[in-house]
Scaffold this motif. Structure first.
Motif, PDB file in Angstrom:
ATOM      1  N   VAL A  21      51.832  48.829  32.838  1.00 20.39           N
ATOM      2  CA  VAL A  21      51.079  49.011  34.076  1.00 20.39           C
ATOM      3  C   VAL A  21      50.684  50.480  34.132  1.00 20.39           C
ATOM      4  CG1 VAL A  21      51.146  48.857  36.588  1.00 20.39           C
ATOM      5  CG2 VAL A  21      52.339  47.149  35.190  1.00 20.39           C
ATOM      6  N   ARG A  22      49.422  50.759  33.902  1.00 21.71           N
ATOM      7  CA  ARG A  22      48.987  52.144  33.710  1.00 21.71           C
ATOM      8  C   ARG A  22      49.201  53.017  34.936  1.00 21.71           C
ATOM      9  NH1 ARG A  22      49.251  52.549  28.400  1.00 21.71           N
ATOM     10  NH2 ARG A  22      47.613  51.435  27.251  1.00 21.71           N
ATOM     11  N   ASP A  23      49.046  52.460  36.123  1.00 25.73           N
ATOM     12  CA  ASP A  23      49.194  53.266  37.333  1.00 25.73           C
ATOM     13  C   ASP A  23      50.533  53.022  38.021  1.00 25.73           C
ATOM     14  OD1 ASP A  23      48.659  50.701  38.073  1.00 25.73           O
ATOM     15  OD2 ASP A  23      47.125  51.184  39.566  1.00 25.73           O
ATOM     16  N   GLY A  24      51.508  52.485  37.284  1.00 25.41           N
ATOM     17  CA  GLY A  24      52.813  52.191  37.853  1.00 25.41           C
ATOM     18  C   GLY A  24      53.843  53.248  37.510  1.00 25.41           C
ATOM     19  N   GLU A  25      55.084  52.976  37.883  1.00 24.43           N
ATOM     20  CA  GLU A  25      56.178  53.859  37.535  1.00 24.43           C
ATOM     21  C   GLU A  25      56.423  53.816  36.026  1.00 24.43           C
ATOM     22  OE1 GLU A  25      57.978  55.862  39.569  1.00 24.43           O
ATOM     23  OE2 GLU A  25      56.591  55.317  41.178  1.00 24.43           O
ATOM     24  N   PHE A  36      57.886  52.993  32.522  1.00 25.59           N
ATOM     25  CA  PHE A  36      58.564  51.808  31.994  1.00 25.59           C
ATOM     26  C   PHE A  36      58.232  50.531  32.774  1.00 25.59           C
ATOM     27  CE2 PHE A  36      61.125  55.208  30.193  1.00 25.59           C
ATOM     28  CZ  PHE A  36      61.295  54.764  28.882  1.00 25.59           C
ATOM     29  N   THR A  37      57.172  50.534  33.567  1.00 23.09           N
ATOM     30  CA  THR A  37      56.760  49.298  34.230  1.00 23.09           C
ATOM     31  C   THR A  37      55.738  48.574  33.365  1.00 23.09           C
ATOM     32  OG1 THR A  37      55.052  50.457  35.509  1.00 23.09           O
ATOM     33  CG2 THR A  37      57.198  50.135  36.554  1.00 23.09           C
ATOM     34  N   CYS A  38      55.856  47.255  33.329  1.00 21.09           N
ATOM     35  CA  CYS A  38      54.949  46.455  32.518  1.00 21.09           C
ATOM     36  C   CYS A  38      54.934  45.034  33.058  1.00 21.09           C
ATOM     37  CB  CYS A  38      55.372  46.459  31.046  1.00 21.09           C
ATOM     38  SG  CYS A  38      57.076  45.940  30.747  1.00 21.09           S
ATOM     39  N   ILE A  39      53.990  44.244  32.572  1.00 18.10           N
ATOM     40  CA  ILE A  39      53.947  42.822  32.889  1.00 18.10           C
ATOM     41  C   ILE A  39      54.032  42.037  31.595  1.00 18.10           C
ATOM     42  CG2 ILE A  39      52.521  43.244  34.928  1.00 18.10           C
ATOM     43  CD1 ILE A  39      50.203  41.884  33.309  1.00 18.10           C
ATOM     44  N   THR A  40      54.439  40.786  31.722  1.00 20.66           N
ATOM     45  CA  THR A  40      54.403  39.873  30.588  1.00 20.66           C
ATOM     46  C   THR A  40      53.258  38.894  30.785  1.00 20.66           C
ATOM     47  OG1 THR A  40      56.778  40.003  30.168  1.00 20.66           O
ATOM     48  CG2 THR A  40      55.651  38.078  29.330  1.00 20.66           C
ATOM     49  N   PHE A  41      52.417  38.764  29.783  1.00 19.77           N
ATOM     50  CA  PHE A  41      51.325  37.801  29.839  1.00 19.77           C
ATOM     51  C   PHE A  41      51.920  36.406  29.994  1.00 19.77           C
ATOM     52  CE2 PHE A  41      47.519  35.656  27.958  1.00 19.77           C
ATOM     53  CZ  PHE A  41      46.578  36.198  28.813  1.00 19.77           C
ATOM     54  N   PHE A  48      44.133  45.224  26.021  1.00 18.38           N
ATOM     55  CA  PHE A  48      45.303  44.601  25.425  1.00 18.38           C
ATOM     56  C   PHE A  48      44.947  43.357  24.602  1.00 18.38           C
ATOM     57  CE2 PHE A  48      46.995  46.474  29.498  1.00 18.38           C
ATOM     58  CZ  PHE A  48      47.498  47.628  28.891  1.00 18.38           C
ATOM     59  N   THR A  49      43.687  43.225  24.260  1.00 16.27           N
ATOM     60  CA  THR A  49      43.202  42.109  23.449  1.00 16.27           C
ATOM     61  C   THR A  49      42.731  42.687  22.128  1.00 16.27           C
ATOM     62  OG1 THR A  49      42.515  40.936  25.452  1.00 16.27           O
ATOM     63  CG2 THR A  49      41.633  40.152  23.370  1.00 16.27           C
ATOM     64  N   HIS A  50      43.464  42.406  21.061  1.00 18.15           N
ATOM     65  CA  HIS A  50      43.295  43.105  19.789  1.00 18.15           C
ATOM     66  C   HIS A  50      42.598  42.227  18.756  1.00 18.15           C
ATOM     67  CE1 HIS A  50      46.230  46.343  20.921  1.00 18.15           C
ATOM     68  NE2 HIS A  50      46.638  45.378  21.725  1.00 18.15           N
ATOM     69  N   ALA A  51      41.483  42.710  18.248  1.00 15.06           N
ATOM     70  CA  ALA A  51      40.800  42.010  17.154  1.00 15.06           C
ATOM     71  C   ALA A  51      41.674  42.043  15.912  1.00 15.06           C
ATOM     72  CB  ALA A  51      39.456  42.666  16.873  1.00 15.06           C
ATOM     73  N   ILE A  52      41.627  40.960  15.143  1.00 12.70           N
ATOM     74  CA  ILE A  52      42.439  40.894  13.926  1.00 12.70           C
ATOM     75  C   ILE A  52      41.657  40.203  12.826  1.00 12.70           C
ATOM     76  CG2 ILE A  52      43.597  38.738  14.619  1.00 12.70           C
ATOM     77  CD1 ILE A  52      46.159  40.062  13.264  1.00 12.70           C
ATOM     78  N   LEU A  92      73.192  53.043  23.261  1.00 11.91           N
ATOM     79  CA  LEU A  92      72.803  51.680  23.608  1.00 11.91           C
ATOM     80  C   LEU A  92      71.388  51.699  24.173  1.00 11.91           C
ATOM     81  CD1 LEU A  92      76.030  50.372  25.415  1.00 11.91           C
ATOM     82  CD2 LEU A  92      75.560  50.571  22.960  1.00 11.91           C
ATOM     83  N   PHE A  93      70.527  50.819  23.643  1.00 14.27           N
ATOM     84  CA  PHE A  93      69.133  50.777  24.067  1.00 14.27           C
ATOM     85  C   PHE A  93      68.781  49.395  24.609  1.00 14.27           C
ATOM     86  CE2 PHE A  93      69.333  53.908  20.640  1.00 14.27           C
ATOM     87  CZ  PHE A  93      68.653  54.978  21.176  1.00 14.27           C
ATOM     88  N   GLY A  94      68.368  49.334  25.869  1.00 14.86           N
ATOM     89  CA  GLY A  94      67.695  48.147  26.370  1.00 14.86           C
ATOM     90  C   GLY A  94      66.232  48.241  25.975  1.00 14.86           C
ATOM     91  N   SER A  95      65.620  47.108  25.647  1.00 21.77           N
ATOM     92  CA  SER A  95      64.278  47.175  25.071  1.00 21.77           C
ATOM     93  C   SER A  95      63.376  46.100  25.666  1.00 21.77           C
ATOM     94  CB  SER A  95      64.368  47.014  23.548  1.00 21.77           C
ATOM     95  OG  SER A  95      63.096  47.064  22.944  1.00 21.77           O
ATOM     96  N   THR A  96      62.526  46.510  26.584  1.00 21.53           N
ATOM     97  CA  THR A  96      61.484  45.631  27.131  1.00 21.53           C
ATOM     98  C   THR A  96      60.134  46.325  27.080  1.00 21.53           C
ATOM     99  OG1 THR A  96      63.002  44.416  28.569  1.00 21.53           O
ATOM    100  CG2 THR A  96      60.689  44.386  29.182  1.00 21.53           C
ATOM    101  N   TYR A  97      59.978  47.401  27.827  1.00 20.43           N
ATOM    102  CA  TYR A  97      58.728  48.171  27.832  1.00 20.43           C
ATOM    103  C   TYR A  97      58.402  48.622  26.410  1.00 20.43           C
ATOM    104  CZ  TYR A  97      55.414  51.916  28.897  1.00 20.43           C
ATOM    105  OH  TYR A  97      54.299  52.722  28.937  1.00 20.43           O
ATOM    106  N   GLN A  98      57.142  48.471  26.022  1.00 20.40           N
ATOM    107  CA  GLN A  98      56.744  48.797  24.652  1.00 20.40           C
ATOM    108  C   GLN A  98      55.814  50.007  24.607  1.00 20.40           C
ATOM    109  OE1 GLN A  98      55.133  45.198  22.902  1.00 20.40           O
ATOM    110  NE2 GLN A  98      57.071  44.098  23.100  1.00 20.40           N
ATOM    111  N   ALA A  99      56.103  50.897  23.688  1.00 15.47           N
ATOM    112  CA  ALA A  99      55.240  52.050  23.472  1.00 15.47           C
ATOM    113  C   ALA A  99      53.851  51.578  23.028  1.00 15.47           C
ATOM    114  CB  ALA A  99      55.849  52.970  22.412  1.00 15.47           C
ATOM    115  N   ASP A 100      52.830  52.388  23.314  1.00 14.45           N
ATOM    116  CA  ASP A 100      51.446  51.987  23.051  1.00 14.45           C
ATOM    117  C   ASP A 100      51.187  51.652  21.584  1.00 14.45           C
ATOM    118  OD1 ASP A 100      50.709  52.197  25.680  1.00 14.45           O
ATOM    119  OD2 ASP A 100      49.751  54.159  25.477  1.00 14.45           O
TER     120      ASP A 100
END
Length: 363
Positions: A126-130, A132-137, A155-159, A302-310
């Motif tokens: 979430v670009r304008d959020g706090e 480590f904030t994100c959404i799941t599609f 967030f839509t990547h050509a492949i 110890l690392f919790g892992s949800t938010y993903q780096a760009d």
């Protein structure tokens, strides 16, 4: 021409599989200014789909996911039953994994994107959020369990690769979750222990660790040991084994954990001094015991892992296009058979990913 109605599956509330309703009269979504419309050709199934449906993320639930996977839980608190801790909006079209083709674009998106084969990034910041904030599609917005969906163009990547659409649909959630754990724990050419190694995220982690030059020790059922070795694991340990007896105390550099549950304390025992532990799941149960002395006397991280780096998702796309990883597709199902597919998913007899195929959209 894009139709005005589509087939899709709506989640109408937290609970059992009966809360999934297949419909043929859902409105086809139109893209907003920064969005693209996608004709979905394949959509993978993930633990997060099950967890969200049954409300497992609610703090009121302490059992493993399999316990309520088919029928749900009676003690769910709807106010915190989504992975983000916010109430879910129903009805919701789930589906974090999307492979498809862009069919229309919003006003601020280059029309040249129409026709691209794409993957949608499952975890979106979430670009304008706090921080480590994100959404799941498919959780905070509608996802891929339908003939069409919309997603932000960013967030839509050509492949471009020779994988099938179904194979590509095995990637977005599972592989990005795995890669993000490795990124967060800075995995390199060292000894890595991976729990749940035959599942979607675990099998991805095996490949992604090998890509980084790691020596991979995988935990799996005996029935799936050969499958996990074929993915690149150097050693496979039965999931019921005593890890300290098998490996020895302080014998691994990193633990990548998707299981938690009763075995969790032994993960810290086998970590060397200064070792790292990363988790993105707890399918065997979220409540564990921690001897804090083990944590601080061994200087563990110890690392919790949800938010993903760009860089995580674009990196995955590049790995696929360069042929550095392989798909882990186990089976496909028509979208209308989502109940059977989720039942098979919960049975855990497969290695890799199960993928749903929407019916071809009338043009």
């Amino acid at each position: 021409m894009t139709p005005i109605e589509m087939h899709g599956v709506q989640l109408i509330g937290h609970g059992g599989i009966e809360k999934l309703e297949y419909r043929s009269d859902l409105p086809v979504p139109t893209p907003g200014p920064e969005e693209v419309q996608i004709r979905v050709t394949a959509a993978g199934i993930n633990n997060t789909d099950i967890n969200t449906r049954i409300g497992w993320y609610s703090k009121a639930v302490t059992a493993d996911t399999e316990t309520g996977g088919a029928e749900g839980f009676d003690n769910v608190d709807n106010d915190d039953a989504s992975w983000s801790g916010m109430p879910l909006t129903f009805p919701r079209i789930q589906g974090a994994d999307v492979c498809g083709y862009i069919t229309a674009v919003g006003a601020n998106v280059d029309p040249a994107r129409i026709g691209e084969r794409v993957l949608v990034q499952a975890l979106q910041p979430v670009r304008d959020g706090e921080p480590f904030t994100c959404i799941t599609f498919g959780s905070e917005c509608d996802g891929g369990f339908a003939q069409f969906t919309v997603a932000r163009s960013e967030f839509t990547h050509a492949i471009n690769c020779d994988w099938t659409d179904a194979e590509l649909a095995s990637v977005p959630c599972a592989y990005s979750t795995a890669e993000n754990m490795l990124h967060r724990a800075s995995v390199g050419a060292e000894r890595v222990l991976i729990s749940g190694a035959s599942g979607g995220v675990g099998s991805a982690a095996v490949q992604l660790c090998k890509r980084r030059g790691a020596h991979v020790i995988a935990i799996s059922s005996a029935a799936k040991a050969d499958d996990v070795r074929a993915l690149g694991a150097d050693q496979v340990i039965d999931r019921n084994a005593d890890l300290v007896s098998c490996l020895g105390a302080m014998s691994v550099d990193v633990v990548i954990d998707l299981v938690a549950g009763p075995q969790w304390p032994s993960f810290l025992e086998v970590l060397r001094r200064g070792g790292r532990y990363a988790t993105a799941g707890a399918i065997a149960g979220p409540i564990t015991e921690l001897d804090v002395r083990t944590l601080y006397l061994k200087d563990l991280s110890l690392f919790g892992s949800t938010y993903q780096a760009d860089e995580v998702f674009p990196d995955l796309v590049s790995y696929i296009e360069r042929g550095e990883i392989q798909p882990t597709l186990s089976a496909t199902y028509p979208l209308k058979d989502i109940a059977r597919a989720q039942e098979d998913f919960l049975a855990k007899k497969h290695t890799g990913k199960l993928v749903l195929l929407p019916p071809e959209a009338a043009q």
